[in-house]
Design a protein around this motif. Structure first.
Motif, mmCIF file in Angstrom:
data_model
loop_
_atom_site.group_PDB
_atom_site.id
_atom_site.type_symbol
_atom_site.label_atom_id
_atom_site.label_comp_id
_atom_site.label_asym_id
_atom_site.label_seq_id
_atom_site.Cartn_x
_atom_site.Cartn_y
_atom_site.Cartn_z
ATOM 1 N N ASN A 46 0.796 -1.223 0.000
ATOM 2 C CA ASN A 46 0.000 0.000 0.000
ATOM 3 C C ASN A 46 0.830 1.276 0.000
ATOM 4 O O ASN A 46 0.352 2.330 -0.429
ATOM 5 C CB ASN A 46 -0.908 0.035 1.241
ATOM 6 C CG ASN A 46 -2.063 -0.937 1.154
ATOM 7 O OD1 ASN A 46 -2.585 -1.178 0.088
ATOM 8 N ND2 ASN A 46 -2.442 -1.495 2.288
ATOM 9 N N VAL A 47 2.050 1.188 0.499
ATOM 10 C CA VAL A 47 2.831 2.399 0.785
ATOM 11 C C VAL A 47 3.622 2.854 -0.444
ATOM 12 O O VAL A 47 4.163 2.026 -1.187
ATOM 13 C CB VAL A 47 3.789 2.143 1.961
ATOM 14 C CG1 VAL A 47 4.633 3.380 2.263
ATOM 15 C CG2 VAL A 47 3.011 1.721 3.201
ATOM 16 N N SER A 73 -0.502 6.565 0.241
ATOM 17 C CA SER A 73 -0.685 5.149 0.556
ATOM 18 C C SER A 73 -2.116 4.757 0.224
ATOM 19 O O SER A 73 -3.051 5.539 0.401
ATOM 20 C CB SER A 73 -0.412 4.877 2.042
ATOM 21 O OG SER A 73 0.935 5.112 2.376
ATOM 22 N N SER A 725 -1.719 4.059 6.253
ATOM 23 C CA SER A 725 -3.095 4.169 5.784
ATOM 24 C C SER A 725 -4.141 4.019 6.875
ATOM 25 O O SER A 725 -5.273 4.423 6.687
ATOM 26 C CB SER A 725 -3.419 3.144 4.703
ATOM 27 O OG SER A 725 -2.543 2.146 4.545
#
Length: 865
Positions: A46-47, A73, A725
Motif C-alpha cells: 500500500n505504501v 498510501s 493508511s
C-alpha cells in the motif's frame, strides 16, 4: 439478589471488560489468514504510490517524470470531500498511480502476484511500461503475476495504474452517478498486496475459473449438535518445469489453534497441471456458530513437497452452522426456529475519504452494527471489503451479498456477461465466509428479462452446489417468485408466496422522490428534537418487522450510516450514526432491542437505558427512554419519582420506547438555579428494573456554560497500525465544568498534531478547523509508517478569556504485522492536509437535470415504497 439479576450484572461487567481489552482482529489476504512457515509470503504493497489526477501523456512509461506527484498510501481516494458532499460533487475521471519498487531478493524462484482488492471503475495496469491488465468494475479483486512478464527477485520495477471512475454504461453498475443513490468514489480504495508463493501452490479461484473450484472451498455435508461433516476442496496448480509428487495436509483446529483432526492426500501433478483434491473431516459434538455465539474453527492447509518442505498454505476460518428456510415455517438455524433477523444495509463510504477506509474502520463499522443489535447486513449494492466480511464472521452478523448493480439494465449481451462474471467472482471470493447467508445475484430494483434472472440463479448454484446456498431477490422481479429460495417482500405479503419473506429495506418514509423530505432522516447536526422524531419513526418501522408469522423472517434498515448520493444534493441522513459513526438517538433505540440477558463474546450487551432528552431550553415536555428492561423509574430533580412498565405487545418489537408525558418545562426548571446550589438538583435519573430490581441507571444533567474541551478516541479497542493508511476518529466535545456535553455549543475546533500521525483534511473541506455539531467535532487521524506516540491538541479557533479551555490526548501506534514494500516514503502533512481537495465544478443543464431526475422518478415509482 436472584440468579437472573446476578447474571445480568455479570454480563454488563463482561461488556465493559471487552470494551477496553485492546482487540487486534486478524485480516485475511486473498481469502487466507496467515499460517506460520507455510511458504506463502505476503507484503503490504500500500505504501509509496505516486499519485496524480488527470491523464498526463506517457504516464505509463518508465522514464516519465513523476517527481512532482504526491506520494500516498492505499487505500486512497482521488479527492477528499466534505462530510456532506452529495449531488455529484466528487471528482469523476482518470487518475494515475505509479509505484517504484524492488522485488525482495529472498523471493528467488517464487511466483509473485500483485493483488488488488478493488479499484474504482475502469482500471488499466502497466508493468515496466507494458500494458498487462485491464479490469472493469469497482468492487471485486484482480491480480497480475509479475513472474510471467520476466520479473525476478532483485529487479527494480515500475507498476503504473490508470483508474477511471467516470460513468460507463458498458459494465455494472452502469448507471450514471447523476441518477445514482450512492457515489462512485474513485481511486485504488482498497488494499494492495504482493503475494509470493512456490510455483506449486494453491490456485487463485478467479484465475483458475473452475465452477465451484479453484483455491480452497470449505463446505458441509451434515451439521448438527452431534456431528459435522466438513468437506475441504483444495485446488493445487503446478507451474514448475517438472512433474511433482506432493502432499496436501489439512488440519482442523479450534479457535485457540489446538489441532483437532488432520487429513492428508498424496497427489501427483504433471507440469502445468492443476487438480482439485477433496478431503473430509468428521467432528463430533461441534460448537455451532450463531450470531450470539460466533465460534470460528480454523482450517490450516499446506502443500508439502516430497522432501517435507512446505511450499504454500494458509488458514481459512469457518463456522459450523446449519441454515434452513422452511417457507411458512420460517428460518431455522441449527435445527431451531430463529428469532427475527433484524439489521441494516451498508454502503461503504466514510466522511472525507469516500470508500477509502482502512481495515480497522471496516471492523469498527461491523462492531458498531453488532452493538446496535444488527444480526444481519445486506451489502448495498456491491460486494464490500474483505475485512468487513471477516468482521461479520467474527462478530456474528449474517450477510446478504449483492452483485454490483442498481436500477440499470443494458440490453447489450456483453453487459449481462459481465454481471455473470461478477456473480462468479463474488461467490468465489466470499464462499468460505460463515456470515454469508444469502446471495443476491440480480441487479437491485431493475427491470431485467426472465433469461437473466434464471441464469443468475443457475450460476449461483453452479458456484455453490452444496447445502446452504440460497438466492434472494424482489418477489415481483422476473422469475424470482417461481425459482428463488427466499424473496424480498413485506409482512403484508405473508401467504402470497411459498418462500420465506425478508424486507430488504425498511424504515423509509419520504414524501416524494424529488424532495426526499421525511421524518426518518435527521442530520445529527439538527439536534435533539429531529433525532427524537427520527428515533420514534424508526421504532414504528422496527415494530412492523415483528409479526406473528414465522414466514416473515425479518428485514434490513435503510440505512445505518449516513452516506453520500449521486442524484440528490442532500446526503442520506437516515442513519443510526452519522458519516463519522457518531451515534444518534436512533442508535440507542436499536441497541435497546437487544435482550438484557444476552451474552456475547465481543459485542456490548447487558441491561441498558438511555435518556433521549438534553434538558435544554428547547427540549420537549415529554421524556423518551430507550431500555431493554421491564420497567423504568424516572427521578425528576431528585424528588419526583415516576414509574412505567415497558408496554410489550404479544407481537411487536421486543422493547418499545417508554415515553413519560409532560415531565419537563423549562420555565419551571429555571426556578432551581436561582436558589444557591439548587441548580445541582436539576437532573433526570433513569433506572432500569428487571424483576423489581435496579440493574442499570443513567443520569442526565443540563449543560451549563461551555468551559472546556474534551477528547476521546473512537477506536473500539483497536490500536492504530503504523502502515501509512490506518486512521481513527478522535472526537472533541465541548463541555461544562462537570463534563456535561454542551449540545448547543457553536464553536470551530482547530486541531494540531505531534508525533507519528497526520490530520486528514483541512479547511477547504471543513475538516480542520471543524464546526461543532450537537456538541462535538470529529477529526480523522492517520498513522505514519513509523510506530510511535501521537499527541492531538484541540482548541477553539478564536480563543479568549472565557473561551473553552483546550484539550490533549495521547496514544500510540503499533508496528504492522506485514512487511511494508516501498521505495518512496509517503508525504505527511501534519496539520492541514490540503492535497486533493480542490472543488470540481460539474453542473448539469436544466434539460439534463430534468431528464436525469425523470429517470429516477420512473425507477423509484416502480421499486420505491
Amino acid at each position: 439478589m436472584n440468579k437472573k439479576i446476578l447474571f445480568l450484572l455479570f454480563s454488563l461487567f463482561l461488556s465493559f471488560a471487552t470494551r477496553g481489552s485492546g482487540i487486534q482482529p486478524e485480516t485475511s489476504v486473498a481469502g487466507f489468514f496467515d499460517l506460520n512457515n507455510s511458504g506463502r509470503k505476503v507484503y503490504n504493497f500500500n505504501v509509496g504510490w505516486r499519485f496524480q489526477r488527470g491523464n498526463p501523456s506517457g504516464a505509463e512509461k518508465i522514464d516519465f517524470d513523476d517527481s512532482r506527484w504526491d506520494i500516498v498510501s492505499t487505500p486512497h481516494t482521488v479527492q477528499l470531500m466534505p462530510a456532506e458532499a452529495s449531488g455529484g460533487r466528487n471528482y469523476q475521471g482518470p487518475a494515475w498511480y505509479r509505484k517504484h519498487f524492488i522485488v525482495d531478493e529472498t523471493l528467488k524462484d517464487q511466483l509473485i502476484n500483485i493483488y488488488f482488492e478493488a479499484a474504482m471503475g475502469k482500471t488499466i495496469i502497466y508493468l515496466n511500461g507494458q500494458k498487462v491488465e485491464e479490469h472493469l468494475g469497482g468492487y471485486l479483486p484482480f491480480s497480475i503475476e509479475l513472474t510471467q512478464y520476466g520479473v525476478k527477485a532483485g529487479d527494480k520495477c515500475l507498476i503504473a495504474v490508470l483508474t477511471d471512475n467516470s460513468d460507463d454504461k458498458n459494465f455494472p453498475p452502469g448507471k450514471k452517478q447523476s441518477t445514482l443513490d450512492f457515489t462512485y468514489h474513485g481511486g485504488i480504495y482498497r488494499d494492495v498486496w504482493l503475494i509470493a508463493t512456490s510455483k506449486i501452490h494453491i490456485s487463485d479461484p478467479n484465475k483458475e475459473n473452475k465452477p465451484a473450484g479453484g483455491g480452497i472451498f470449505v463446505h458441509f455435508d451434515e451439521i448438527s449438535k452431534k456431528k459435522a461433516s466438513i468437506s475441504i476442496d483444495t485446488d493445487v496448480l503446478n507451474q514448475s518445469a517438472n512433474n511433482e509428487n506432493i502432499k496436501i495436509e489439512t488440519r482442523l483446529c479450534d479457535a485457540d489453534g489446538n489441532v483437532l483432526k488432520t487429513v492428508s492426500s498424496k497427489v501427483n501433478l504433471k507440469r502445468g497441471e492443476s487438480k482439485q483434491i477433496k478431503q473430509n473431516i468428521i467432528l463430533n459434538n461441534p460448537t455451532l456458530w450463531s450470531p450470539d455465539q460466533p465460534y470460528l474453527y480454523r482450517v490450516e492447509s499446506r502443500i508439502i513437497a516430497s522432501n517435507g518442505t512446505s511450499l504454500d498454505g494458509g488458514t481459512t476460518r469457518i463456522g459450523l452452522r446449519k441454515a434452513e428456510f422452511r417457507g411458512k415455517d420460517g428460518f431455522w438455524l441449527n435445527d431451531e426456529l430463529s428469532d427475527k433477523l433484524i439489521g441494516g444495509n451498508r454502503h461503504q463510504d466514510f466522511a472525507y475519504v469516500g470508500n477509502a477506509m482502512p481495515n480497522s474502520q471496516h471492523w469498527r463499522d461491523a462492531k458498531k452494527l453488532r452493538d446496535a443489535g444488527c444480526r444481519i447486513v445486506r451489502v448495498a449494492h456491491y460486494p464490500q471489503d474483505p475485512s468487513f466480511m471477516d468482521a461479520c464472521d467474527e462478530l456474528g452478523i449474517f450477510v446478504i451479498v449483492a452483485t454490483p448493480g442498481w436500477q440499470y439494465w443494458n440490453k447489450d449481451p456483453k453487459f449481462a456477461e459481465l454481471v455473470y462474471e461478477d456473480i462468479r467472482n463474488m461467490i468465489r471470493r466470499d464462499r468460505n465466509h460463515t456470515s454469508v447467508l444469502m446471495w443476491e445475484p440480480i441487479l437491485n430494483e431493475t427491470r431485467f428479462p426472465l433469461e437473466f434472472s434464471l441464469k443468475a440463479h443457475q450460476i449461483t448454484h453452479e458456484e455453490y452446489p452444496y447445502m446452504g446456498a440460497f438466492c434472494v431477490a424482489d418477489a415481483h422481479s422476473e422469475g424470482v417468485a417461481e425459482n428463488y429460495e427466499v424473496v424480498y417482500g413485506w409482512p403484508k405479503d405473508v401467504g402470497n408466496y411459498k418462500q420465506c419473506i425478508f424486507t430488504r429495506e425498511f424504515g423509509e418514509n419520504v414524501d416524494d422522490w424529488y424532495a426526499h423530505n421525511t421524518n426518518n432522516r435527521a442530520s445529527r447536526s439538527w439536534g435533539e428534537r429531529p433525532q427524537v422524531v427520527q428515533a420514534l419513526q424508526l421504532a414504528k418501522a422496527y415494530n412492523e418487522m415483528y409479526t406473528q408469522s414465522d414466514q416473515f423472517i425479518g428485514g434490513a434498515l435503510w440505512h445505518p450510516f449516513d452516506h453520500q448520493r449521486g442524484y440528490h444534493p442532500d446526503p442520506y441522513w437516515g442513519g443510526l450514526m452519522d458519516a463519522f459513526r457518531q451515534p444518534k438517538y436512533s442508535y440507542y433505540m436499536f441497541k435497546s432491542q437487544v435482550d438484557a440477558d444476552l451474552k456475547h463474546p465481543l459485542s456490548e450487551t447487558g441491561p441498558m437505558i438511555f435518556i433521549a432528552h438534553e434538558i435544554s431550553p428547547f427540549s420537549d415536555q415529554d421524556v423518551t427512554i430507550f431500555t431493554n428492561c421491564d420497567e423504568v423509574r424516572l427521578i425528576v430533580y431528585g424528588k419526583d419519582t415516576l414509574t412505567q412498565k415497558v408496554q410489550k405487545a404479544q407481537y411487536g418489537m421486543p422493547h418499545p420506547p417508554v415515553i413519560f408525558k409532560n415531565v419537563y418545562d423549562f420555565n419551571s426548571m429555571r426556578e432551581y438555579p436561582y436558589v444557591q446550589k439548587q441548580w445541582q438538583k436539576v437532573t433526570f435519573v433513569a433506572e432500569g428494573l428487571i424483576d423489581g430490581k435496579v440493574v442499570c441507571s443513567t443520569t442526565k444533567k443540563p449543560s451549563r456554560r461551555s468551559t472546556k474541551l474534551s477528547l476521546r478516541i473512537d477506536n473500539e479497542g483497536r490500536q492504530l497500525y503504523a502502515d501509512g493508511s490506518d486512521f481513527v476518529p478522535v472526537i472533541c466535545e465541548v463541555t461544562d465544568d462537570e463534563g456535561n456535553v454542551r449540545r448547543l455549543a457553536k464553536e470551530q475546533i482547530l486541531f494540531t498534531i505531534e508525533g507519528e500521525g497526520e490530520i486528514i483534511g483541512g479547511s477547504q473541506i471543513g475538516a480542520n478547523p471543524r464546526t461543532v455539531e450537537f456538541g462535538s467535532a470529529p477529526v480523522l487521524i492517520r498513522s505514519t509508517i513509523t510506530p510511535g506516540k501521537i499527541k492531538v491538541h484541540a482548541r477553539v479557533l478564536f480563543e479568549g478569556e472565557h473561551a473553552p479551555t483546550p484539550a490533549d490526548i495521547e496514544f500510540e501506534t503499533i508496528a504492522t504485522n506485514r512487511n511494508l514494500l516501498f521505495l518512496d516514503k509517503p508525504t505527511v502533512n501534519k496539520n492541514s492536509s490540503e492535497a486533493y481537495q480542490r472543488s470540481f465544478n460539474r453542473q448539469l443543464s436544466e434539460e439534463e437535470r430534468k431528464k436525469a431526475l425523470d429517470e429516477v422518478e420512473r425507477q423509484q415509482t416502480e421499486f420505491g415504497q
